[in-house]
Design a protein around this motif. Structure first.
Motif, PDB file in Angstrom:
ATOM      1  N   GLY A   1       0.733  -1.161   0.118  1.00 37.74           N
ATOM      2  CA  GLY A   1       0.005  -0.058  -0.023  1.00 37.74           C
ATOM      3  C   GLY A   1       0.853   1.262  -0.002  1.00 37.74           C
ATOM      4  O   GLY A   1       0.312   2.414  -0.498  1.00 37.74           O
ATOM      5  N   LEU A   2       2.091   1.289   0.428  1.00 37.42           N
ATOM      6  CA  LEU A   2       3.016   2.238   0.579  1.00 37.42           C
ATOM      7  C   LEU A   2       4.260   2.076  -0.084  1.00 37.42           C
ATOM      8  O   LEU A   2       5.028   0.851   0.144  1.00 37.42           O
ATOM      9  CB  LEU A   2       3.250   2.670   2.020  1.00 37.42           C
ATOM     10  N   VAL A   3       4.792   2.898  -0.782  1.00 39.36           N
ATOM     11  CA  VAL A   3       5.904   2.730  -1.617  1.00 39.36           C
ATOM     12  C   VAL A   3       6.794   4.048  -1.648  1.00 39.36           C
ATOM     13  O   VAL A   3       6.204   5.076  -1.766  1.00 39.36           O
ATOM     14  CB  VAL A   3       5.848   2.116  -3.329  1.00 39.36           C
ATOM     15  N   LYS A   4       7.993   3.810  -1.380  1.00 38.71           N
ATOM     16  CA  LYS A   4       8.976   5.119  -1.739  1.00 38.71           C
ATOM     17  C   LYS A   4       9.318   5.647  -2.676  1.00 38.71           C
ATOM     18  O   LYS A   4       9.190   4.741  -3.977  1.00 38.71           O
ATOM     19  CB  LYS A   4      10.158   4.872  -0.795  1.00 38.71           C
ATOM     20  N   PRO A   5       9.468   6.841  -3.140  1.00 36.96           N
ATOM     21  CA  PRO A   5       9.893   7.452  -4.352  1.00 36.96           C
ATOM     22  C   PRO A   5      11.172   6.861  -4.807  1.00 36.96           C
ATOM     23  O   PRO A   5      11.892   6.491  -4.058  1.00 36.96           O
ATOM     24  CB  PRO A   5      10.007   8.765  -4.187  1.00 36.96           C
ATOM     25  N   SER A   6      11.077   6.568  -6.112  1.00 35.66           N
ATOM     26  CA  SER A   6      12.159   6.166  -6.792  1.00 35.66           C
ATOM     27  C   SER A   6      12.127   4.542  -6.738  1.00 35.66           C
ATOM     28  O   SER A   6      12.964   3.824  -7.482  1.00 35.66           O
ATOM     29  CB  SER A   6      13.751   6.453  -6.417  1.00 35.66           C
ATOM     30  N   GLN A   7      11.505   4.016  -6.137  1.00 36.28           N
ATOM     31  CA  GLN A   7      11.285   2.379  -5.809  1.00 36.28           C
ATOM     32  C   GLN A   7      10.245   1.907  -7.016  1.00 36.28           C
ATOM     33  O   GLN A   7       9.722   2.651  -7.794  1.00 36.28           O
ATOM     34  CB  GLN A   7      10.781   1.766  -4.475  1.00 36.28           C
ATOM     35  N   THR A   8      10.330   0.562  -7.009  1.00 35.15           N
ATOM     36  CA  THR A   8       9.560  -0.027  -7.896  1.00 35.15           C
ATOM     37  C   THR A   8       8.292  -0.719  -7.211  1.00 35.15           C
ATOM     38  O   THR A   8       8.320  -1.211  -6.209  1.00 35.15           O
ATOM     39  CB  THR A   8      10.293  -1.287  -8.563  1.00 35.15           C
TER      40      THR A   8
ATOM     41  N   MET B   1       6.235  -1.286 -11.990  1.00 35.33           N
ATOM     42  CA  MET B   1       6.448  -0.074 -12.488  1.00 35.33           C
ATOM     43  C   MET B   1       7.540   0.380 -11.641  1.00 35.33           C
ATOM     44  O   MET B   1       7.364   0.392 -10.523  1.00 35.33           O
ATOM     45  CB  MET B   1       4.860   1.015 -12.262  1.00 35.33           C
ATOM     46  N   ASN B   2       8.316   1.072 -12.417  1.00 32.44           N
ATOM     47  CA  ASN B   2       9.658   1.374 -11.702  1.00 32.44           C
ATOM     48  C   ASN B   2       9.963   2.968 -11.714  1.00 32.44           C
ATOM     49  O   ASN B   2       8.917   3.748 -12.055  1.00 32.44           O
ATOM     50  CB  ASN B   2      11.006   0.947 -12.223  1.00 32.44           C
ATOM     51  N   SER B   3      10.754   3.365 -10.761  1.00 30.29           N
ATOM     52  CA  SER B   3      10.949   4.949 -10.744  1.00 30.29           C
ATOM     53  C   SER B   3       9.841   5.618 -10.417  1.00 30.29           C
ATOM     54  O   SER B   3       9.233   6.939 -10.769  1.00 30.29           O
ATOM     55  CB  SER B   3      11.480   5.381 -11.980  1.00 30.29           C
ATOM     56  N   LEU B   4       8.938   5.016  -9.070  1.00 30.62           N
ATOM     57  CA  LEU B   4       7.974   5.638  -8.838  1.00 30.62           C
ATOM     58  C   LEU B   4       7.918   7.100  -8.273  1.00 30.62           C
ATOM     59  O   LEU B   4       9.014   7.518  -7.602  1.00 30.62           O
ATOM     60  CB  LEU B   4       7.167   4.949  -7.508  1.00 30.62           C
ATOM     61  N   LYS B   5       6.923   8.026  -8.544  1.00 29.27           N
ATOM     62  CA  LYS B   5       6.890   9.310  -8.268  1.00 29.27           C
ATOM     63  C   LYS B   5       5.642   9.468  -7.330  1.00 29.27           C
ATOM     64  O   LYS B   5       4.715   8.863  -7.300  1.00 29.27           O
ATOM     65  CB  LYS B   5       6.837  10.201  -9.366  1.00 29.27           C
ATOM     66  N   PRO B   6       5.631  10.303  -6.446  1.00 32.25           N
ATOM     67  CA  PRO B   6       4.220  10.958  -5.620  1.00 32.25           C
ATOM     68  C   PRO B   6       3.010  10.880  -6.817  1.00 32.25           C
ATOM     69  O   PRO B   6       2.019  10.384  -6.254  1.00 32.25           O
ATOM     70  CB  PRO B   6       4.802  12.260  -5.056  1.00 32.25           C
TER      71      PRO B   6
END
Length: 117
Positions: A10-17, A84-89
């Motif tokens: 449910g929660l992913v940090k920015p830049s993570q996949t 999905m990679n390189s996640l953004k807010p």
């Protein structure tokens, strides 16, 4: 009746996949001519189609997300997945899996994904 269920963090940090899985019951993901999609809805916005994996394994992606998105499947588990990679807010959204064939369609309940440090 085909039923779909999304699962993933449910929660992913920015830049993570991000990795999400859709588990399918009541039908096979290899049945012709079904199309298995990932669709998302950011808060306050409309639905955005992300990509599809067809019954034969072929994939197609939204041009705006193609460079960061991959859809795959595990036929032994009757599942298909989104990476999905390189996640953004701005990737924060409710993520849905969907199946469509002709006039038939079915949706998972959706899973909230928040991108935040």
């Amino acid at each position: 009746q085909v039923q779909l269920q999304e699962s993933g963090p449910g929660l992913v940090k920015p830049s993570q996949t991000l990795s999400l899985t859709c588990t399918v019951s009541g039908g096979s993901i290899t049945t012709g001519y079904y199309a298995w999609s990932w669709i998302r809805q950011p808060p306050g916005k409309g639905l955005e189609w992300m990509g599809v994996i067809l019954y034969d394994g072929n994939t197609h992606y939204s041009p705006s997300l193609k460079s960061r998105t991959s859809i795959s499947r595990d036929t032994s588990k009757n599942q298909f997945s989104l990476q999905m990679n390189s996640l953004k807010p701005e990737d924060t959204a409710v993520y849905y899996c969907n199946v469509r064939s002709g006039f038939f369609t079915s949706w998972g309940q959706g899973t909230q994904v928040t991108v935040s440090s």
